[in-house]
Motif scaffolding. Structure first.
Motif, PDB file in Angstrom:
ATOM      1  N   GLY A  46      24.304  30.295  91.685  1.00 22.43           N
ATOM      2  CA  GLY A  46      24.495  29.129  90.842  1.00 22.43           C
ATOM      3  C   GLY A  46      23.263  28.834  90.031  1.00 22.43           C
ATOM      4  O   GLY A  46      22.159  28.767  90.555  1.00 22.43           O
ATOM      5  N   LEU A  49      23.082  22.668  89.301  1.00 25.94           N
ATOM      6  CA  LEU A  49      24.031  21.703  89.839  1.00 25.94           C
ATOM      7  C   LEU A  49      23.521  20.313  89.510  1.00 25.94           C
ATOM      8  O   LEU A  49      22.338  20.109  89.218  1.00 25.94           O
ATOM      9  CB  LEU A  49      24.233  21.884  91.340  1.00 25.94           C
ATOM     10  N   ARG A 103      19.814  25.492  91.553  1.00 27.44           N
ATOM     11  CA  ARG A 103      20.217  25.495  92.960  1.00 27.44           C
ATOM     12  C   ARG A 103      19.165  26.170  93.848  1.00 27.44           C
ATOM     13  O   ARG A 103      18.822  25.655  94.908  1.00 27.44           O
ATOM     14  CB  ARG A 103      21.569  26.201  93.116  1.00 27.44           C
ATOM     15  N   ASN A 221      34.070  28.378  83.524  1.00 29.17           N
ATOM     16  CA  ASN A 221      35.184  28.402  84.480  1.00 29.17           C
ATOM     17  C   ASN A 221      36.255  29.297  83.883  1.00 29.17           C
ATOM     18  O   ASN A 221      37.063  28.868  83.065  1.00 29.17           O
ATOM     19  CB  ASN A 221      35.740  27.002  84.710  1.00 29.17           C
ATOM     20  N   LEU A 273      35.972  29.892  92.398  1.00 29.62           N
ATOM     21  CA  LEU A 273      35.663  28.480  92.560  1.00 29.62           C
ATOM     22  C   LEU A 273      36.684  27.878  93.523  1.00 29.62           C
ATOM     23  O   LEU A 273      37.891  28.089  93.378  1.00 29.62           O
ATOM     24  CB  LEU A 273      35.709  27.760  91.211  1.00 29.62           C
ATOM     25  N   ASP A 292      29.738  21.714 102.905  1.00 32.27           N
ATOM     26  CA  ASP A 292      30.872  22.493 102.408  1.00 32.27           C
ATOM     27  C   ASP A 292      31.737  23.046 103.530  1.00 32.27           C
ATOM     28  O   ASP A 292      32.903  23.384 103.296  1.00 32.27           O
ATOM     29  CB  ASP A 292      30.380  23.656 101.546  1.00 32.27           C
ATOM     30  N   SER A 298      35.943  20.343  94.372  1.00 34.26           N
ATOM     31  CA  SER A 298      35.692  21.304  93.299  1.00 34.26           C
ATOM     32  C   SER A 298      34.494  20.852  92.478  1.00 34.26           C
ATOM     33  O   SER A 298      34.071  19.689  92.523  1.00 34.26           O
ATOM     34  CB  SER A 298      36.923  21.433  92.401  1.00 34.26           C
ATOM     35  N   ASN A 299      33.966  21.789  91.693  1.00 33.69           N
ATOM     36  CA  ASN A 299      32.791  21.455  90.881  1.00 33.69           C
ATOM     37  C   ASN A 299      33.092  20.368  89.858  1.00 33.69           C
ATOM     38  O   ASN A 299      32.169  19.766  89.304  1.00 33.69           O
ATOM     39  CB  ASN A 299      32.253  22.717  90.193  1.00 33.69           C
ATOM     40  N   GLY A 304      29.608  17.388  94.788  1.00 29.20           N
ATOM     41  CA  GLY A 304      29.591  18.285  95.937  1.00 29.20           C
ATOM     42  C   GLY A 304      28.290  18.266  96.711  1.00 29.20           C
ATOM     43  O   GLY A 304      28.275  18.052  97.939  1.00 29.20           O
TER      44      GLY A 304
END
Length: 397
Positions: A46, A49, A103, A221, A273, A292, A298-299, A304
């Motif tokens: 990632g 975030l 991240r 995505n 995802l 998690d 979901s993102n 999250g």
């Protein structure tokens, strides 16, 4: 405060949730040792975030908030574009902005803070099983190592081994129908630094945010009918994925420019995802889940990581104040389940709109100004972002 009845804990997983949980447990007077499956120098997938104000406020409880703020990019504005039309998204002006963080950098900072709090880490320790016995639980790892403590905390991610130990019939993550990709690239996108833009491209959804140094963090995505784990997706050459992304976003501005600025070496391939359905059993006997492993919205939620941080600290608070694992785990679940499942449900609705067709795109642009005027930011975001943990208040059974 009195000495906790639970004295020791094994934390399986050294990502965001596991590291925060172990640090909070130390603050609560409980010795916690982290066992991480990957090597110490492993990176975390990632490119970036977002931490919401509630997530950063929770990090302040364990003293890590300022260290994270030192590496973040404050997101002062959020916007949504459908094709070439852009709509400003309302926010809560009296709260701090979202924090955009790398991240891998976030995990590094949290581990450094945990190490300063004298939390020990053991790496290359992949959990394979656990045996409960009078007075404790013994964890077994793939390389033959074992560890014994009062409790075992599963912070081992969306494919949690501890979740399977608690309930062999527990549901696994649901596939959203999209694969995740991202990168940090030099690119001019025509918006100020610290502006997060959510973009509905002609064929797929993406987002981007200038970092203020000539680089842009962006994420894609990509709709994909076949489920691919991160390992399966990375087994496909990055050059092939990059060709697909360039074709998908070829007619989008600045999507086309972002894909052209990305090269195979800078492309992050995340794989499927996910979103976790409600998990029936959060704990059993001396085993409990966090992050998690038990709730992964979901993102689209933007919450999250923040929820994982909150849950880790609330779990430590319950273990500090209640006399048995059963009482502490039950209180923890009662505190957390309604909140995390409500946010997950909101995010699931957003996922359904990420691949609109031509007619839906026209309707979205027609309706968006009306929706923005009617939207109540306090009602939509206030409960989520104003949430604060009262660390000093004792937890009641």
């Amino acid at each position: 405060m009195s000495t906790p009845a639970i004295r020791t804990a094994i934390v399986a997983g050294g990502g965001i949730a596991g590291t925060v949980a172990a640090t909070a447990l130390r603050l609560a007077g409980i010795d916690a040792r982290v066992y991480e499956a990957y090597p110490a120098d492993g990176s975390w997938p990632g490119s970036g975030l977002a931490l919401a104000p509630n997530g950063l406020a929770a990090l302040d409880i364990i003293g890590a908030g300022d260290a994270v703020r030192a590496i973040d990019v404050p997101v002062q504005r959020t916007r949504m574009s459908v094709g070439l039309r852009t709509h400003e998204l309302p926010g809560l002006d009296d709260l701090p902005p979202l924090s955009l963080v790398d991240r891998t950098g976030l995990v590094r900072v949290l581990r450094e803070h945990a190490a300063a709090a004298r939390v020990p880490f053991e790496f290359g320790a992949r959990l394979t099983g656990a045996d409960e016995h009078e007075g404790g639980v013994t964890a077994r790892f793939a390389d033959g190592r074992t560890a014994t403590a009062d409790i075992l905390i599963g912070a081992d991610g969306i494919r949690s081994a501890v979740r399977g130990l608690i309930d062999p019939g527990a549901p696994g993550p649901d596939y959203t129908g999209m694969l995740g990709f991202g990168a940090v690239v030099p690119c001019e996108v025509g918006i100020p630094a610290g502006t997060m833009q959510f973009a509905y491209g002609k064929r797929a959804y993406y987002l981007y945010c200038p970092l203020g140094d000539g680089r842009v963090m962006w994420g894609a995505n990509l709709p994909h009918p076949e489920y691919l784990t991160s390992a399966q997706a990375r087994a496909i050459p990055a050059e092939r994925w990059l060709r697909t992304l360039r074709e998908t976003y070829a007619e989008d501005t600045p999507g086309a420019a972002l894909t052209r600025a990305t090269n195979p070496e800078t492309l992050e391939v995340w794989g499927a995802l996910h979103i976790m359905p409600p998990v029936p059993h959060w704990h059993r006997d001396r085993l409990v889940l966090v992050g998690d492993a038990v709730h992964a919205p979901s993102n689209s939620s933007g919450q999250g990581a923040s929820l994982a941080i909150e849950s880790s600290i609330e779990l430590a608070r319950c273990l500090r104040d209640l006399p048995t694992p059963a009482a502490a785990f039950a209180a923890y679940e009662a505190l957390r389940r309604p909140r995390v499942e409500g946010i997950a449900a909101r995010a699931a609705k957003i996922n359904h709109s990420k691949a609109p067709g031509p007619v839906a795109r026209v309707l979205m642009n027609l309706m968006m100004p009306i929706a923005m005027r009617m939207m109540d930011p306090e009602k939509m975001l206030g409960t989520e972002q104003r949430y604060r943990i009262d660390w000093e208040r004792p937890v009641a059974a």
